[in-house]
Scaffold this motif. Structure first.
Motif, PDB file in Angstrom:
ATOM      1  N   THR A   7       0.824  -1.202   0.000  1.00  0.00           N
ATOM      2  CA  THR A   7       0.000   0.000   0.000  1.00  0.00           C
ATOM      3  C   THR A   7       0.858   1.252   0.000  1.00  0.00           C
ATOM      4  OG1 THR A   7      -1.884   1.077   1.104  1.00  0.00           O
ATOM      5  CG2 THR A   7      -0.181   0.140   2.531  1.00  0.00           C
ATOM      6  N   ASN A   8       0.253   2.332  -0.421  1.00  0.00           N
ATOM      7  CA  ASN A   8       0.854   3.651  -0.241  1.00  0.00           C
ATOM      8  C   ASN A   8      -0.043   4.498   0.664  1.00  0.00           C
ATOM      9  OD1 ASN A   8      -1.226   4.100  -2.063  1.00  0.00           O
ATOM     10  ND2 ASN A   8      -0.041   5.452  -3.394  1.00  0.00           N
ATOM     11  N   ASN A   9      -0.932   3.822   1.380  1.00  0.00           N
ATOM     12  CA  ASN A   9      -1.932   4.469   2.211  1.00  0.00           C
ATOM     13  C   ASN A   9      -1.569   4.304   3.697  1.00  0.00           C
ATOM     14  OD1 ASN A   9      -4.223   5.239   3.617  1.00  0.00           O
ATOM     15  ND2 ASN A   9      -5.642   4.197   2.246  1.00  0.00           N
ATOM     16  N   PRO A  10      -1.202   5.393   4.369  1.00  0.00           N
ATOM     17  CA  PRO A  10      -0.826   5.292   5.779  1.00  0.00           C
ATOM     18  C   PRO A  10      -1.964   4.811   6.685  1.00  0.00           C
ATOM     19  CG  PRO A  10      -0.821   7.584   5.057  1.00  0.00           C
ATOM     20  CD  PRO A  10      -1.059   6.753   3.849  1.00  0.00           C
ATOM     21  N   LYS A  56     -11.789   5.654 -10.950  1.00  0.00           N
ATOM     22  CA  LYS A  56     -10.830   5.653 -12.048  1.00  0.00           C
ATOM     23  C   LYS A  56      -9.419   5.841 -11.487  1.00  0.00           C
ATOM     24  CE  LYS A  56     -14.078   7.529 -15.346  1.00  0.00           C
ATOM     25  NZ  LYS A  56     -14.492   8.706 -16.098  1.00  0.00           N
ATOM     26  N   PRO A  57      -8.428   5.234 -12.133  1.00  0.00           N
ATOM     27  CA  PRO A  57      -7.062   5.312 -11.615  1.00  0.00           C
ATOM     28  C   PRO A  57      -6.521   6.728 -11.455  1.00  0.00           C
ATOM     29  CG  PRO A  57      -7.199   3.659 -13.328  1.00  0.00           C
ATOM     30  CD  PRO A  57      -8.518   4.377 -13.302  1.00  0.00           C
ATOM     31  N   ASN A  58      -7.027   7.684 -12.221  1.00  0.00           N
ATOM     32  CA  ASN A  58      -6.523   9.045 -12.103  1.00  0.00           C
ATOM     33  C   ASN A  58      -7.330   9.882 -11.109  1.00  0.00           C
ATOM     34  OD1 ASN A  58      -8.810   9.216 -13.700  1.00  0.00           O
ATOM     35  ND2 ASN A  58      -7.954  10.753 -15.070  1.00  0.00           N
ATOM     36  N   GLU A  59      -8.263   9.237 -10.406  1.00  0.00           N
ATOM     37  CA  GLU A  59      -9.091   9.964  -9.450  1.00  0.00           C
ATOM     38  C   GLU A  59      -8.755   9.616  -7.996  1.00  0.00           C
ATOM     39  OE1 GLU A  59     -13.078   9.166 -10.743  1.00  0.00           O
ATOM     40  OE2 GLU A  59     -12.949  10.643 -12.340  1.00  0.00           O
ATOM     41  N   THR A  60      -7.674   8.874  -7.813  1.00  0.00           N
ATOM     42  CA  THR A  60      -7.212   8.568  -6.460  1.00  0.00           C
ATOM     43  C   THR A  60      -5.693   8.475  -6.465  1.00  0.00           C
ATOM     44  OG1 THR A  60      -7.441   7.140  -4.538  1.00  0.00           O
ATOM     45  CG2 THR A  60      -7.374   6.053  -6.701  1.00  0.00           C
ATOM     46  N   LEU A  61      -5.123   8.720  -5.342  1.00  0.00           N
ATOM     47  CA  LEU A  61      -3.672   8.614  -5.190  1.00  0.00           C
ATOM     48  C   LEU A  61      -3.275   7.358  -4.437  1.00  0.00           C
ATOM     49  CD1 LEU A  61      -2.907  12.318  -4.194  1.00  0.00           C
ATOM     50  CD2 LEU A  61      -2.716  11.258  -6.448  1.00  0.00           C
ATOM     51  N   TYR A  62      -4.251   6.647  -3.862  1.00  0.00           N
ATOM     52  CA  TYR A  62      -3.947   5.547  -2.953  1.00  0.00           C
ATOM     53  C   TYR A  62      -4.426   4.210  -3.483  1.00  0.00           C
ATOM     54  CZ  TYR A  62      -2.869   9.426  -0.004  1.00  0.00           C
ATOM     55  OH  TYR A  62      -2.315  10.575   0.480  1.00  0.00           O
ATOM     56  N   LYS A  63      -3.612   3.200  -3.235  1.00  0.00           N
ATOM     57  CA  LYS A  63      -3.958   1.849  -3.670  1.00  0.00           C
ATOM     58  C   LYS A  63      -3.371   0.848  -2.685  1.00  0.00           C
ATOM     59  CE  LYS A  63      -6.106   0.730  -6.354  1.00  0.00           C
ATOM     60  NZ  LYS A  63      -7.520   0.372  -6.220  1.00  0.00           N
TER      61      LYS A  63
END
Length: 116
Positions: A7-10, A56-63
């Motif tokens: 993840t890149n989500n804290p 959509k992939p360009n509508e979030t920064l986290y995965k």
């Protein structure tokens, strides 16, 4: 433990670090997917779809992606991650305001909670 959360989500790290192996990456969504691809080539398999949800992939920064050590290359996982990487590259990035970051983190956390 055979499962690993990438993840890149804290918020995801905070939620799951005590019960799971969590790799918090300081990267964008594409960077997370590229790292997941590298792990798949090292014998991991996907347990969650890398582009789950209706965002959509360009509508979030986290995965966040859940994987399991499989000790062999799972070719279905390879195919899925490669298609996801291609999809992400097709969407031009949008400017996302800082005031939306926590909301995006929360949505990503809720997606992985559902999968868990």
């Amino acid at each position: 433990m055979n499962e690993v959360i990438i993840t890149n989500n804290p918020l995801v790290e905070k939620e799951y670090k005590r019960g799971f192996s969590v790799e918090l990456k300081d990267t964008d969504l594409l960077g997370v997917l590229l790292h997941v691809r590298d792990l798949i080539h090292k014998g991991y398999e996907l347990l969650t779809h890398p582009l789950s949800g209706s965002i959509k992939p360009n509508e979030t920064l986290y995965k966040t992606v859940l994987l399991r050590k499989n000790n062999k290359t799972d070719f279905q996982s390879v195919e899925i991650i490669e298609k996801c990487i291609e999809t992400v590259k097709k969407f031009p990035p949008k400017q996302i305001g800082q005031n939306h970051l926590h909301d995006m983190q929360t949505v990503d956390l809720e997606h992985i909670k559902t999968a868990m």
